[in-house]
Design an enzyme around this catalytic site. Structure first.
Site, PDB file in Angstrom:
ATOM      1  N   SER A 112       0.829  -1.209   0.000  1.00 26.56           N
ATOM      2  CA  SER A 112       0.000   0.000   0.000  1.00 26.56           C
ATOM      3  C   SER A 112       0.858   1.252   0.000  1.00 26.56           C
ATOM      4  CB  SER A 112      -0.896  -0.006   1.246  1.00 26.56           C
ATOM      5  OG  SER A 112      -1.509   1.250   1.447  1.00 26.56           O
ATOM      6  N   TYR A 165      -2.261  -0.215  10.054  1.00 28.33           N
ATOM      7  CA  TYR A 165      -2.476  -0.789   8.721  1.00 28.33           C
ATOM      8  C   TYR A 165      -1.198  -0.685   7.899  1.00 28.33           C
ATOM      9  CZ  TYR A 165      -3.952  -1.052   3.843  1.00 28.33           C
ATOM     10  OH  TYR A 165      -4.044  -1.379   2.516  1.00 28.33           O
TER      11      TYR A 165
END
Length: 354
Positions: free
Chosen positions: A144, A169
Site C-alpha cells: 500500500s 495498517y
C-alpha cells in the site's frame, strides 16, 4: 496450457476485478475470501454473483463452481485458517498466487488493530509459507501507499526508506514486504510487492471517501472533508490497477545482479524480490474529486470541513517509472472518466433513477 492461479480476497474490490480479467485472459482461477462484514456483505455477494457464483451454495471451506466462467471456482475461506488453506494448496497445482486478502482501512485500524495483525500479518504469513511449501513460481502481493508514512519526499519512490508508518495498517503492509523478502532470500521464492495508490471505480469499497461522498450527496447530507479540504491523493482507476497486476504476474521477480549491501536498494535484492508502485502518477486535489462527483451526480455537496485525522497523511503521489520501464505501464484513465463510470455503476447497483 492455461496457468492456474490462486487469488485471495477474490470478492474484494480489486480481487473481483482481477479475477474477471484473469478469466477473460484465459487463466484458470481459484478464488478464496472469508466474506467478512467489515463493510456491507451484499456488495461482496453482488460481486460474486457477477462472477457466476450461486450464493445459495456458499458454505465454509466448500468449493463452488461458477455458472458463468468454467475456469473459476470459489471457496469461502479465511487465510488465518492455515490447515484448510494448506488443503487448498495441496489439492490444486497452482503456478502463481496473488494475495489481496487483507483487513483494509486506515481509520478502522485505530479501533481494532488486532484484526490487522491476525489477517495482514499471520494470514499473510500462512499464504507465503504455503507458496514456499508447494513451490509456487511467483508470489504477488498487495502492499500500500500507506507504507510511506512520514516520508515527505514527492513523488513517493520505491527506492526511498519507509520505516516510519503512521498507522497499524501501514505497519502491517510494511511487515509483509519484509517477511516476503526473507522468504525470497531463504528459499529463492520469486515475490513481487505492489504498492497500490487510492484505488477507485465501479464495485468499490463503501468505506472509501469517494463512495461515502456519493451516498451523502445523493441523500442531501453533509460530507466530512478532513484537513479543511487540503488533501491530495493519487487516485488510480481500477482498470489501471488490474492491468498492472496482470503485467507483473507472468514475469516472476528476478535477483538484481547490481544490488549492493553497501548501498542497499529497498525495491530489489540479491534475492528474486521486487517492489513496484501502482498509481496514477498524478495527484488530484480532494476538492477537485468532490467537484467531479457534483458534476456526475448533478447535485451540490454540503461540505463539513474537519481537522486532520490521526493516522492520516496529507498527500500521496506515486512514482511509477519502474513499472513503465519494465512493463510499459500507462495509467490512462482521467478522474473525469473514472468518476463518471463509478457514478453510473452506483446508480445502477443501488437502483437510483435520478
Amino acid at each position: 496450457m492455461h496457468k492456474k492461479i490462486l487469488v485471495t480476497g477474490a470478492c474484494g474490490f480489486i480481487g473481483f476485478h482481477l479475477v474477471k480479467k484473469l478469466l477473460k485472459t484465459g487463466f484458470i482461477v481459484v478464488g478464496i475470501d472469508n466474506i467478512n462484514d467489515y463493510y456491507d456483505v451484499n456488495l461482496k455477494y453482488g460481486r460474486l454473483h457477477d462472477l457466476g457464483i450461486n450464493l445459495n451454495g456458499i458454505e465454509y471451506n466448500k468449493s463452488i463452481q461458477s455458472d458463468a466462467f468454467e475456469n473459476f471456482q470459489f471457496i469461502k475461506l479465511d487465510i488465518f485458517d492455515n490447515p484448510n488453506l494448506e488443503n487448498v494448496f495441496s489439492e490444486n497445482n497452482f503456478e502463481r498466487v496473488i494475495n489481496l486478502a487483507a483487513q483494509p482501512g486506515v481509520r478502522y485500524s485505530l479501533i481494532n488493530p488486532r484484526a490487522y495483525v491476525e489477517t495482514n500479518v499471520l494470514g499473510f504469513f500462512n499464504v507465503l509459507d504455503n507458496c514456499k511449501k508447494f513451490n509456487i513460481e511467483h508470489f504477488v502481493f498487495a502492499s500500500s501507499s500507506s507504507v510511506y508514512g512520514l516520508n515527505e519526499k514527492m513523488p513517493y519512490s520505491i527506492h526511498d526508506n519507509v520505516d516510519h508508518p503512521v498507522n497499524i495498517y501501514a505497519a502491517t503492509k510494511k511487515s509483509n514486504e519484509l517477511i516476503a523478502h526473507s522468504y525470497s532470500h531463504l528459499y529463492n521464492l520469486p515475490t513481487t510487492g505492489l504498492r497500490f495508490f487510492t484505488v477507485y471505480g465501479p464495485w468499490g469499497r463503501p468505506d472509501m471517501a469517494y463512495f461515502l461522498f456519493t451516498k451523502s450527496i445523493l441523500d442531501g447530507k453533509p460530507i466530512k472533508v478532513f484537513n479543511n479540504g487540503i488533501m491530495e491523493r493519487d487516485f488510480t482507476y481500477i482498470d489501471n490497477i488490474v492491468k498492472g497486476i496482470v503485467m507483473v504476474l507472468d514475469r516472476p521477480a528476478k535477483a538484481n545482479e547490481h544490488w549492493s549491501g553497501k548501498v542497499p536498494d529497498p525495491a530489489s535484492s540479491v534475492a528474486p524480490y521486487k517492489l513496484y508502485n501502482i498509481g496514477n502518477n498524478k495527484p488530484i486535489k480532494l476538492m477537485k474529486l468532490i467537484n467531479q462527483l457534483e458534476i456526475s451526480l448533478d447535485k451540490k455537496a454540503i461540505i463539513d470541513f474537519q481537522p486532520m485525522q490521526p493516522g492520516d497523511i496529507y498527500k500521496t503521489w506515486a512514482d511509477v517509472k519502474e513499472l513503465i520501464d519494465d512493463f510499459g505501464y500507462q495509467p490512462n484513465t482521467s478522474i473525469e472518466k473514472g468518476i463518471s463510470e463509478f457514478v453510473d455503476w452506483y446508480k445502477k447497483f443501488y437502483k437510483i433513477s435520478n
